[in-house]
Design a protein around this motif. Structure first.
Motif, mmCIF file in Angstrom:
data_model
loop_
_atom_site.group_PDB
_atom_site.id
_atom_site.type_symbol
_atom_site.label_atom_id
_atom_site.label_comp_id
_atom_site.label_asym_id
_atom_site.label_seq_id
_atom_site.Cartn_x
_atom_site.Cartn_y
_atom_site.Cartn_z
ATOM 1 N N LEU A 1 -8.934 19.098 6.312
ATOM 2 C CA LEU A 1 -8.359 17.636 6.011
ATOM 3 C C LEU A 1 -6.947 17.793 5.594
ATOM 4 O O LEU A 1 -6.160 16.831 6.156
ATOM 5 C CB LEU A 1 -9.253 16.827 5.276
ATOM 6 C CG LEU A 1 -10.528 16.172 5.690
ATOM 7 C CD1 LEU A 1 -11.555 15.592 4.532
ATOM 8 C CD2 LEU A 1 -10.349 15.254 6.833
ATOM 9 N N GLN A 2 -6.627 18.506 4.697
ATOM 10 C CA GLN A 2 -5.197 18.626 4.048
ATOM 11 C C GLN A 2 -4.333 19.115 5.300
ATOM 12 O O GLN A 2 -3.324 18.660 5.254
ATOM 13 C CB GLN A 2 -5.122 19.627 2.949
ATOM 14 C CG GLN A 2 -5.935 19.113 1.868
ATOM 15 C CD GLN A 2 -5.360 17.896 1.047
ATOM 16 O OE1 GLN A 2 -4.393 17.307 1.234
ATOM 17 N NE2 GLN A 2 -6.029 17.403 -0.065
ATOM 18 N N SER A 3 -4.896 19.988 6.082
ATOM 19 C CA SER A 3 -4.053 20.634 7.158
ATOM 20 C C SER A 3 -3.708 19.920 8.174
ATOM 21 O O SER A 3 -2.503 19.462 8.550
ATOM 22 C CB SER A 3 -4.761 21.931 7.735
ATOM 23 O OG SER A 3 -3.732 22.473 8.672
ATOM 24 N N ARG B 1 -6.731 7.822 10.389
ATOM 25 C CA ARG B 1 -8.340 7.703 10.349
ATOM 26 C C ARG B 1 -8.879 8.722 11.362
ATOM 27 O O ARG B 1 -10.131 9.179 11.229
ATOM 28 C CB ARG B 1 -8.828 6.226 10.593
ATOM 29 C CG ARG B 1 -10.489 5.955 10.736
ATOM 30 C CD ARG B 1 -10.397 4.349 11.041
ATOM 31 N NE ARG B 1 -12.278 4.108 11.099
ATOM 32 C CZ ARG B 1 -12.666 4.025 12.381
ATOM 33 N NH1 ARG B 1 -12.100 4.189 13.500
ATOM 34 N NH2 ARG B 1 -13.868 3.826 12.543
ATOM 35 N N ASP B 2 -8.326 8.665 12.716
ATOM 36 C CA ASP B 2 -8.761 9.470 13.820
ATOM 37 C C ASP B 2 -8.747 10.891 13.073
ATOM 38 O O ASP B 2 -9.680 11.816 13.538
ATOM 39 C CB ASP B 2 -8.025 9.281 15.003
ATOM 40 C CG ASP B 2 -7.923 7.717 15.573
ATOM 41 O OD1 ASP B 2 -9.035 7.310 15.418
ATOM 42 O OD2 ASP B 2 -7.354 7.644 16.483
ATOM 43 N N LEU C 1 -0.674 1.537 13.163
ATOM 44 C CA LEU C 1 -1.036 2.465 14.283
ATOM 45 C C LEU C 1 -1.110 3.870 13.344
ATOM 46 O O LEU C 1 -2.051 4.772 13.802
ATOM 47 C CB LEU C 1 0.134 2.585 15.076
ATOM 48 C CG LEU C 1 -0.041 3.765 16.243
ATOM 49 C CD1 LEU C 1 -1.415 3.829 17.056
ATOM 50 C CD2 LEU C 1 0.944 3.670 17.258
ATOM 51 N N ALA C 2 -0.160 4.152 12.668
ATOM 52 C CA ALA C 2 -0.301 5.267 11.817
ATOM 53 C C ALA C 2 -1.576 5.391 11.071
ATOM 54 O O ALA C 2 -2.254 6.424 10.830
ATOM 55 C CB ALA C 2 0.966 5.486 10.937
ATOM 56 N N GLN D 1 -15.919 -2.652 10.226
ATOM 57 C CA GLN D 1 -14.281 -2.679 9.941
ATOM 58 C C GLN D 1 -13.855 -1.399 9.618
ATOM 59 O O GLN D 1 -14.489 -0.692 8.812
ATOM 60 C CB GLN D 1 -14.057 -3.704 8.673
ATOM 61 C CG GLN D 1 -14.431 -4.981 9.007
ATOM 62 C CD GLN D 1 -13.344 -5.725 10.103
ATOM 63 O OE1 GLN D 1 -12.133 -5.460 9.884
ATOM 64 N NE2 GLN D 1 -13.817 -6.278 11.050
ATOM 65 N N PRO D 2 -12.603 -0.964 10.100
ATOM 66 C CA PRO D 2 -12.072 0.225 9.957
ATOM 67 C C PRO D 2 -11.335 0.484 8.463
ATOM 68 O O PRO D 2 -10.050 0.400 8.293
ATOM 69 C CB PRO D 2 -11.090 0.615 11.181
ATOM 70 C CG PRO D 2 -10.665 -0.689 11.289
ATOM 71 C CD PRO D 2 -11.745 -1.877 11.113
ATOM 72 N N TYR D 3 -12.095 0.091 7.541
ATOM 73 C CA TYR D 3 -11.600 0.384 6.216
ATOM 74 C C TYR D 3 -10.650 1.410 5.914
ATOM 75 O O TYR D 3 -9.592 1.342 5.427
ATOM 76 C CB TYR D 3 -13.079 0.371 5.172
ATOM 77 C CG TYR D 3 -12.537 0.577 3.767
ATOM 78 C CD1 TYR D 3 -12.071 -0.742 2.805
ATOM 79 C CD2 TYR D 3 -12.356 1.754 3.078
ATOM 80 C CE1 TYR D 3 -11.798 -0.485 1.639
ATOM 81 C CE2 TYR D 3 -12.416 1.838 1.763
ATOM 82 C CZ TYR D 3 -11.698 0.567 1.062
ATOM 83 O OH TYR D 3 -11.563 0.850 -0.249
ATOM 84 N N VAL D 4 -11.130 2.650 6.327
ATOM 85 C CA VAL D 4 -10.074 3.746 5.993
ATOM 86 C C VAL D 4 -8.946 3.618 6.531
ATOM 87 O O VAL D 4 -7.779 3.976 6.126
ATOM 88 C CB VAL D 4 -10.872 5.021 6.299
ATOM 89 C CG1 VAL D 4 -9.889 6.449 6.141
ATOM 90 C CG2 VAL D 4 -12.281 5.348 5.484
ATOM 91 N N ALA D 5 -9.088 3.076 8.000
ATOM 92 C CA ALA D 5 -7.664 2.916 8.619
ATOM 93 C C ALA D 5 -6.754 1.923 7.728
ATOM 94 O O ALA D 5 -5.632 2.125 7.797
ATOM 95 C CB ALA D 5 -7.853 2.413 10.012
#
Length: 214
Positions: free
Chosen positions: A195-197, A171-172, A165-166, A137-141
């Motif tokens: 990650l921030q950038s 997540r991607d 979608l966003a 399951q894409p928990y982070v998405a």
């Protein structure tokens, strides 16, 4: 992720359950140490049980397959993320600024990986090879999607944006940045800064542009 994680959020009350949890944690910790030192593929169940000082049958009482240790690793990362978000009051409190909220989130995600970077790099590779990104399951998405919805509620993000979608795009961005960090030479990549950038770059395409003052 990392060092000495608890396998469950709530501590079992009975002595038998506490003992089972201690044994499971010992097996898990031994496996993580070996995966970090030798690599996942080069580590056998027998080596894990020897390091954990348990019988082979005891291992299979807690983990049906060696791959289940990778699933447990992923679950520990989710627990760490959840605890970090709860500590920051995100997203249970009202989000006042979507950029700030997502920046905090990226900092927490970076911290989870950087707590034990060698372990993260070793086990993440096994996690990808075992196909977990495709079938779990894409928990982070889902979490990112909730942030986008919160941004829409406060007017930071257009209602025309598909929050699901966003969330998947974020997540991607997160996973892609994490993968590249694992491949970079030691000391040549700053995971949190990257990650921030990356997050800011994606948000620039989601947030409404200010009207031109010209």
């Amino acid at each position: 992720m990392e060092d000495t994680p608890a396998t469950t959020v709530a501590q079992p009350q009975g002595r038998r359950e506490r003992n089972k949890l201690r044994v499971k944690n010992r097996i898990y910790e031994a496996a993580m140490d070996l995966f970090t030192q030798k690599g996942y593929d080069q580590t056998s169940v027998d080596e894990i049980t020897e390091k954990a000082d348990v019988a082979r049958g005891t291992f299979f009482n807690h983990f049906q397959r060696k791959e289940d240790l990778i699933a447990e690793w992923g679950e520990q990362r989710r627990l760490q993320l959840r605890r970090g978000l709860d500590a920051e009051g995100i997203p249970h409190t009202q989000v006042k600024d979507i950029r700030v909220a997502l920046s905090h989130c990226m900092s927490i995600l970076a911290g989870v990986s950087l707590e034990n970077p060698l372990q993260t790099k070793a086990v993440l590779t096994a996690w990808v090879r075992a196909g977990f990104p495709l079938h779990e399951q894409p928990y982070v998405a889902h979490m990112f999607g909730e942030f986008i919805e919160a941004g829409q509620r406060i007017g930071d993000i257009s209602q025309d944006v598909d929050a699901c979608l966003a969330g998947n795009l974020l997540r991607d961005v997160y996973l892609g940045t994490l993968y590249r960090w694992t491949q970079a030479p030691e000391g040549r990549a700053d995971l949190e800064a990257d990650l921030q950038s990356a997050c800011a770059t994606l948000l620039d395409g989601l947030l409404p542009r200010c009207p031109s003052t010209k």
